[in-house]
Design a protein around this motif. Structure first.
Motif, PDB file in Angstrom:
ATOM      1  N   GLY A 177      -3.952   3.363  -1.972  1.00  8.15           N
ATOM      2  CA  GLY A 177      -3.184   4.574  -1.746  1.00  8.15           C
ATOM      3  C   GLY A 177      -3.810   5.448  -0.683  1.00  8.15           C
ATOM      4  N   ALA A 178      -2.968   6.231  -0.018  1.00  4.98           N
ATOM      5  CA  ALA A 178      -3.464   7.168   0.975  1.00  4.98           C
ATOM      6  C   ALA A 178      -4.213   8.309   0.287  1.00  4.98           C
ATOM      7  N   VAL A 179      -5.123   8.922   1.045  1.00  3.77           N
ATOM      8  CA  VAL A 179      -5.905  10.042   0.528  1.00  3.77           C
ATOM      9  C   VAL A 179      -5.893  11.150   1.580  1.00  3.77           C
ATOM     10  N   SER A 180      -5.638  12.374   1.158  1.00  8.64           N
ATOM     11  CA  SER A 180      -5.591  13.502   2.090  1.00  8.64           C
ATOM     12  C   SER A 180      -6.996  13.934   2.480  1.00  8.64           C
ATOM     13  N   ILE A 181      -7.060  14.728   3.531  1.00  4.00           N
ATOM     14  CA  ILE A 181      -8.361  15.212   4.002  1.00  4.00           C
ATOM     15  C   ILE A 181      -9.069  16.008   2.911  1.00  4.00           C
ATOM     16  N   GLY A 182      -8.334  16.856   2.238  1.00  2.07           N
ATOM     17  CA  GLY A 182      -8.946  17.675   1.198  1.00  2.07           C
ATOM     18  C   GLY A 182      -9.448  16.858   0.025  1.00  2.07           C
ATOM     19  N   ALA A 183      -8.643  15.904  -0.429  1.00  2.00           N
ATOM     20  CA  ALA A 183      -9.038  15.080  -1.577  1.00  2.00           C
ATOM     21  C   ALA A 183     -10.181  14.145  -1.241  1.00  2.00           C
ATOM     22  N   ALA A 184     -10.348  13.839   0.046  1.00  2.00           N
ATOM     23  CA  ALA A 184     -11.406  12.912   0.464  1.00  2.00           C
ATOM     24  C   ALA A 184     -12.746  13.596   0.675  1.00  2.00           C
ATOM     25  N   ALA A 185     -12.784  14.905   0.623  1.00  2.00           N
ATOM     26  CA  ALA A 185     -14.002  15.648   0.939  1.00  2.00           C
ATOM     27  C   ALA A 185     -15.184  15.157   0.114  1.00  2.00           C
ATOM     28  N   GLY A 186     -16.244  14.773   0.800  1.00  2.00           N
ATOM     29  CA  GLY A 186     -17.448  14.269   0.151  1.00  2.00           C
ATOM     30  C   GLY A 186     -17.432  12.780  -0.120  1.00  2.00           C
ATOM     31  N   TYR A 187     -16.287  12.140   0.060  1.00  2.00           N
ATOM     32  CA  TYR A 187     -16.154  10.707  -0.218  1.00  2.00           C
ATOM     33  C   TYR A 187     -15.688   9.917   1.014  1.00  2.00           C
ATOM     34  N   LEU A 221       0.845  -1.189   0.000  1.00  2.00           N
ATOM     35  CA  LEU A 221       0.000   0.000   0.000  1.00  2.00           C
ATOM     36  C   LEU A 221       0.884   1.243   0.000  1.00  2.00           C
ATOM     37  N   ASN A 222       0.468   2.255  -0.719  1.00  2.00           N
ATOM     38  CA  ASN A 222       1.207   3.522  -0.740  1.00  2.00           C
ATOM     39  C   ASN A 222       0.593   4.454   0.299  1.00  2.00           C
ATOM     40  N   LEU A 223       1.214   4.501   1.466  1.00  2.00           N
ATOM     41  CA  LEU A 223       0.705   5.324   2.556  1.00  2.00           C
ATOM     42  C   LEU A 223       1.553   6.571   2.768  1.00  2.00           C
ATOM     43  N   GLU A 224       2.409   6.895   1.813  1.00  2.00           N
ATOM     44  CA  GLU A 224       3.339   8.006   1.970  1.00  2.00           C
ATOM     45  C   GLU A 224       2.878   9.286   1.294  1.00  2.00           C
ATOM     46  N   GLU A 225       1.975   9.185   0.329  1.00  2.00           N
ATOM     47  CA  GLU A 225       1.498  10.382  -0.356  1.00  2.00           C
ATOM     48  C   GLU A 225       0.078  10.169  -0.853  1.00  2.00           C
ATOM     49  N   CYS A 226      -0.632  11.252  -1.050  1.00  2.00           N
ATOM     50  CA  CYS A 226      -2.017  11.181  -1.492  1.00  2.00           C
ATOM     51  C   CYS A 226      -2.091  10.663  -2.919  1.00  2.00           C
ATOM     52  N   VAL A 227      -2.922   9.674  -3.129  1.00  2.00           N
ATOM     53  CA  VAL A 227      -3.050   9.077  -4.451  1.00  2.00           C
ATOM     54  C   VAL A 227      -3.664  10.054  -5.445  1.00  2.00           C
ATOM     55  N   ALA A 228      -4.391  11.065  -4.953  1.00  2.00           N
ATOM     56  CA  ALA A 228      -5.051  12.026  -5.838  1.00  2.00           C
ATOM     57  C   ALA A 228      -4.187  13.253  -6.138  1.00  2.00           C
ATOM     58  N   THR A 229      -3.432  13.720  -5.136  1.00  2.00           N
ATOM     59  CA  THR A 229      -2.695  14.972  -5.300  1.00  2.00           C
ATOM     60  C   THR A 229      -1.177  14.829  -5.271  1.00  2.00           C
ATOM     61  N   GLY A 230      -0.696  13.697  -4.735  1.00  2.00           N
ATOM     62  CA  GLY A 230       0.747  13.508  -4.583  1.00  2.00           C
ATOM     63  C   GLY A 230       1.316  14.167  -3.351  1.00  2.00           C
ATOM     64  N   SER A 231       0.496  14.843  -2.588  1.00  2.00           N
ATOM     65  CA  SER A 231       0.957  15.522  -1.378  1.00  2.00           C
ATOM     66  C   SER A 231       1.147  14.528  -0.240  1.00  2.00           C
ATOM     67  N   ALA A 232       2.126  14.812   0.616  1.00  2.00           N
ATOM     68  CA  ALA A 232       2.364  13.971   1.790  1.00  2.00           C
ATOM     69  C   ALA A 232       1.714  14.555   3.043  1.00  2.00           C
ATOM     70  N   ASN A 233       0.937  15.615   2.891  1.00  2.00           N
ATOM     71  CA  ASN A 233       0.338  16.304   4.025  1.00  2.00           C
ATOM     72  C   ASN A 233      -1.101  15.863   4.280  1.00  2.00           C
ATOM     73  N   ASP A 234      -1.480  15.836   5.554  1.00  2.00           N
ATOM     74  CA  ASP A 234      -2.874  15.603   5.977  1.00  2.00           C
ATOM     75  C   ASP A 234      -3.447  14.296   5.449  1.00  2.00           C
ATOM     76  N   LEU A 235      -2.619  13.249   5.429  1.00  2.00           N
ATOM     77  CA  LEU A 235      -3.117  11.953   4.974  1.00  2.00           C
ATOM     78  C   LEU A 235      -4.003  11.350   6.063  1.00  2.00           C
ATOM     79  N   ALA A 236      -5.230  11.006   5.698  1.00  2.00           N
ATOM     80  CA  ALA A 236      -6.192  10.571   6.720  1.00  2.00           C
ATOM     81  C   ALA A 236      -7.017   9.365   6.309  1.00  2.00           C
ATOM     82  N   PHE A 237      -6.933   8.966   5.046  1.00  2.00           N
ATOM     83  CA  PHE A 237      -7.774   7.880   4.562  1.00  2.00           C
ATOM     84  C   PHE A 237      -6.967   6.968   3.626  1.00  2.00           C
ATOM     85  N   VAL A 238      -7.562   5.807   3.299  1.00  2.00           N
ATOM     86  CA  VAL A 238      -6.975   4.875   2.331  1.00  2.00           C
ATOM     87  C   VAL A 238      -8.056   4.480   1.339  1.00  2.00           C
ATOM     88  N   SER A 239      -7.718   4.501   0.071  1.00  2.00           N
ATOM     89  CA  SER A 239      -8.654   4.080  -0.959  1.00  2.00           C
ATOM     90  C   SER A 239      -8.750   2.560  -0.998  1.00  2.00           C
TER      91      SER A 239
END
Length: 245
Positions: free
Chosen positions: A173-183, A150-168
């Protein structure tokens, strides 16, 4: 004659013939190996051939492709842990998963070290959630070693390593708080301890981690086929949920 002498963790044993048994055990340098133990069902050898035990293994075969004959001597027994249902269930699952998932005769030294550490944690951890965190890390490592990391080091949607809070659940892959909004309800919550050492995980963290690893083990390693083995894990996780609640 091919041979192997090594310390080994007993992972699975099944009866063979009237008195013998086929042993599958994990070694540091040779990986998962199998051998026939003469008299493996005897009163003397049954306590030695228990999953989770550390044994001195001597394996001999006439050719590389032949099932060898094995002899074993006890190094460390996990028998005292088997009197506790939760610990026994954890040992059963971890060793059964190892035997079912790994190809034979391929070295996985990191998995050998991690399984050894997990068994030790089950023996000494003051709380079940602490060794359960080690179990989740072991499952995560096993996925990675078999090519399903699993890629838990960066957001699968944005590539950012910040605010990772979810997994697809689809990509792993990890998903940041912002990219996860609504999902958020379609994603797994990512416990921070899965990304590296830190503070002691909470009960919720441990159960969330086991939800993540269980999903990908079922999909990518066991492929939904080994229902008996998956049932062992489901019962373990349910017991953990009750024990650490």
């Amino acid at each position: 004659m091919a041979g192997l002498t090594a310390d080994a963790i007993v992972c699975a044993v099944r009866a063979h013939g009237e008195h013998g048994a086929i042993l599958r055990a994990l070694t540091e340098r040779a990986g998962l190996v199998a051998g026939y133990v003469r008299g493996g069902r005897s009163r003397r050898l049954r306590p030695i051939l228990m999953p989770g035990n550390l044994v001195a293994l001597d394996l001999r075969a006439r050719t590389e492709d032949q099932l060898g004959g094995a002899t074993v001597e006890m190094i460390a027994s996990r028998a005292p842990l088997l009197a506790e249902p939760l610990a026994a269930a954890a040992i059963d699952w971890a060793t059964s998963l190892t035997a079912a998932a790994l190809p034979e005769s391929q070295p996985y030294p990191s998995l050998y070290a991690a399984l050894s550490a997990l068994l030790e944690a089950i023996a000494v951890a003051p709380a079940a959630r602490l060794w359960a965190a080690a179990l989740a890390r072991y499952e995560l490592l096993l996925l990675a070693e078999l090519g399903f990391g699993l890629n838990l080091e960066e957001c699968v949607a944005t590539g950012s390593a910040n605010d990772l809070a979810f997994v697809s659940p689809r990509s792993g892959g990890a998903v940041s708080i912002g990219a996860a909004a609504g999902y958020e309800d379609r994603l797994f919550r990512l416990p921070s301890f899965l990304r590296g050492p830190g503070s002691s995980p909470s009960t919720e963290d441990v159960l969330d981690a086991l939800t993540i690893t269980g999903h990908f083990l079922d999909r990518d390693i066991l492929d939904g086929r080994n229902r008996d083995l998956l049932t062992v894990r489901e019962r373990l996780v349910a017991r953990l949920g009750r024990a650490v609640a």
